[in-house]
Design a protein around this motif. Structure first.
Motif, PDB file in Angstrom:
ATOM      1  N   GLY A  53      24.876  48.094   8.109  1.00  0.00           N
ATOM      2  CA  GLY A  53      25.066  48.739   9.401  1.00  0.00           C
ATOM      3  C   GLY A  53      25.205  47.716  10.514  1.00  0.00           C
ATOM      4  O   GLY A  53      24.554  46.671  10.505  1.00  0.00           O
ATOM      5  N   ARG A  55      24.706  46.053  14.078  1.00  0.00           N
ATOM      6  CA  ARG A  55      23.553  45.990  14.999  1.00  0.00           C
ATOM      7  C   ARG A  55      23.834  46.747  16.280  1.00  0.00           C
ATOM      8  O   ARG A  55      22.930  47.270  16.919  1.00  0.00           O
ATOM      9  CB  ARG A  55      23.231  44.533  15.331  1.00  0.00           C
ATOM     10  N   ASP A  57      26.350  49.288  16.666  1.00  0.00           N
ATOM     11  CA  ASP A  57      26.786  50.673  16.478  1.00  0.00           C
ATOM     12  C   ASP A  57      26.523  51.045  15.025  1.00  0.00           C
ATOM     13  O   ASP A  57      27.260  50.635  14.133  1.00  0.00           O
ATOM     14  CB  ASP A  57      28.278  50.803  16.820  1.00  0.00           C
ATOM     15  N   LYS A  58      25.485  51.822  14.782  1.00  0.00           N
ATOM     16  CA  LYS A  58      25.078  52.161  13.417  1.00  0.00           C
ATOM     17  C   LYS A  58      26.132  52.970  12.661  1.00  0.00           C
ATOM     18  O   LYS A  58      26.085  53.085  11.455  1.00  0.00           O
ATOM     19  CB  LYS A  58      23.743  52.928  13.428  1.00  0.00           C
ATOM     20  N   ARG A  59      27.100  53.544  13.377  1.00  0.00           N
ATOM     21  CA  ARG A  59      28.177  54.283  12.705  1.00  0.00           C
ATOM     22  C   ARG A  59      29.159  53.341  12.033  1.00  0.00           C
ATOM     23  O   ARG A  59      29.882  53.738  11.127  1.00  0.00           O
ATOM     24  CB  ARG A  59      28.925  55.170  13.705  1.00  0.00           C
ATOM     25  N   LYS A  61      30.065  50.227   9.687  1.00  0.00           N
ATOM     26  CA  LYS A  61      29.530  49.438   8.579  1.00  0.00           C
ATOM     27  C   LYS A  61      30.252  48.101   8.538  1.00  0.00           C
ATOM     28  O   LYS A  61      31.481  48.034   8.579  1.00  0.00           O
ATOM     29  CB  LYS A  61      29.728  50.166   7.240  1.00  0.00           C
TER      30      LYS A  61
END
Length: 119
Positions: A53, A55, A57-59, A61
């Protein structure tokens, strides 16, 4: 043939851009999102890549080489890249310049056509 080339192109880009995203790969390679996604998933299943993920933007990858991916890079990608350099060195300087001009012209035309398909 195209499938092998797509895998090589994507894997090579990841080797040079550790932590890239699928969106960045699509923008660079001009390959469809589904193709990039399929290749990434296949390389993950082979243990060559891992997702992490972002750092920020967790959306998103981020794509990284595994240790096995790094070994594959050394065994396959590095020799191919060296062959490319040797082939380029076999051309005369004026031949290299002409090739670059025509490839650039071709890529610009291809990008316009692909943009037209996506519109």
């Amino acid at each position: 043939m195209w499938a092998v080339f797509s895998v090589y192109l994507i894997f090579d880009y990841i080797c040079e851009n550790d932590g890239t995203s699928q969106r960045e790969i699509c923008a660079y390679t001009l390959l469809p999102r589904q193709t990039v996604n399929n290749v990434i998933n296949a390389l993950i299943s082979q243990g060559l890549l891992r997702l992490e993920g972002s750092r920020h933007d967790k959306r998103v990858k981020r794509i990284h080489l595994t240790d096995a991916g790094e070994r594959y890079r050394q065994q396959v990608v590095t020799p191919v890249r060296e062959a490319e350099l040797q082939a380029m060195a076999a051309l005369e300087p004026n031949e290299r310049r002409a090739m670059i001009i025509y490839v650039d012209k071709f890529m610009n035309a291809l990008e316009r056509r692909i943009d037209g398909i996506e519109s």
